[in-house]
Design an enzyme around this catalytic site. Structure first.
Site, short mmCIF file in Angstrom:
data_model
loop_
_atom_site.label_atom_id
_atom_site.label_comp_id
_atom_site.label_asym_id
_atom_site.label_seq_id
_atom_site.Cartn_x
_atom_site.Cartn_y
_atom_site.Cartn_z
N GLY A 17 8.95 -77.33 -14.64
CA GLY A 17 8.58 -76.19 -13.81
C GLY A 17 9.66 -75.81 -12.83
N TYR A 159 -3.62 -87.05 -24.67
CA TYR A 159 -2.48 -86.18 -24.38
C TYR A 159 -2.16 -85.30 -25.57
CZ TYR A 159 2.18 -84.57 -23.12
OH TYR A 159 3.27 -83.77 -22.85
#
Length: 296
Positions: A17, A159
């Site tokens: 990010g 996940y």
């Protein structure tokens, strides 16, 4: 005053990010909304961005759908939403609403955020939703009978399930948005094998040791290299594309269009995932014909 496009990036305080935010900030006039859980880390990330762009830090806890709604309500304008934030293979933990944490943060929060921002995206300039998945989506399976791992929990299996959900969610909105004639494009991206710090959140054990001591030093690319497919998807990706590294095993290399798994393209799995996502989030995004539905 913002002169360029507005990007909302979840998980912008570190890893992919932050690397994505740094790359996008190099474009003068860009305005970045850094959606983070920790405002202190968000401000530290903000200090690393290029001076030609503008930015702001806004707090959201993706493990709490109430926080997602509050965050979305404060966003006045957005041209590109980058659904990036994620958690990887923790011990079994539940979100504020009682859902398995990885499915909740990695998928449900981004499903809700997209739906809650869709009207503002549709009014944006060259609008896109970029959902970040992983090559591990190919190993995923959506266990509709035990989504939260109440009967049997595997941290890595959960996940992989969440990353398959991301891949499905990148493709299914493309079909629905196209049917609606919407200007919003839904694009998928994955970073390959990038050393982002996410692996450090894996619970201690052999799997974490293999990632940190063998995989990262031998195979991983930098977070900046991993962010390049995400930036390409956010700036020029076409709806329905999956953009990732095109080198060895999609772990590294120049970004380009890569194929999603057969499971990610399965329409029945997409239909069921969409229905359960609407039920769990209370957000009705688009009906199968692409018609916009008001958030619940």
């Amino acid at each position: 005053m913002t002169t360029g496009r507005v990007f909302v990036i979840t998980g912008a305080s570190s890893g992919l990010g932050l690397a994505t935010a740094r790359l996008l900030s190099a474009v003068d006039g860009t305005h970045l909304i850094l959606a983070v859980r920790d405002p202190g880390r968000g401000r530290a990330a903000q200090a690393q961005l290029a001076s030609g762009s503008s930015s702001e830090v806004r707090v959201v806890d993706l493990a709490d759908l109430d926080s997602v709604r509050a965050f979305a309500g404060g966003v006045e304008r957005v041209d590109v939403l980058i659904n990036n934030a994620g958690v990887m293979a923790p011990p079994r933990t539940l979100s504020a609403q009682g859902y398995e944490l990885q499915f909740a943060v990695n998928h449900l929060a981004h499903f809700a955020l997209t739906g809650l921002l869709l009207d503002r995206l549709a009014a944006g300039a060259d609008p896109r939703v970029v959902t970040v998945s992983s090559t591990l989506h190919r190993q995923g399976r959506i266990d509709f009978d035990d989504l939260d791992g109440a009967r049997a929990y595997s941290a890595t299996g959960a996940y992989n399930q969440s990353k398959l959900a991301n891949a499905i969610f990148g493709l299914e909105p493309h079909r629905r948005l196209t049917a609606a004639g919407s200007p919003v494009r839904s694009v998928l991206a994955h970073p390959g094998y990038a050393a982002t710090g996410l692996q450090a959140t894996v619970k201690p054990g052999l799997y974490r040791w293999a990632l940190m001591k063998l995989g990262n030093p031998l195979l991983a690319v930098s977070a900046e290299q991993g962010a390049r497919p995400i930036v390409l998807a956010a700036t020029s990706g076409e709806g329905g594309q999956f953009i990732g590294p095109t080198g060895l095993g999609e772990m590294r290399g120049a970004p380009g269009v890569v194929p999603p798994s057969a499971a990610a393209r399965d329409p029945e799995t997409a239909r069921r995932l969409w229905a359960v996502s609407e039920e769990r989030t209370g957000v009705r995004l688009l009906d199968p014909a692409g018609r916009h539905q008001e958030p619940g």
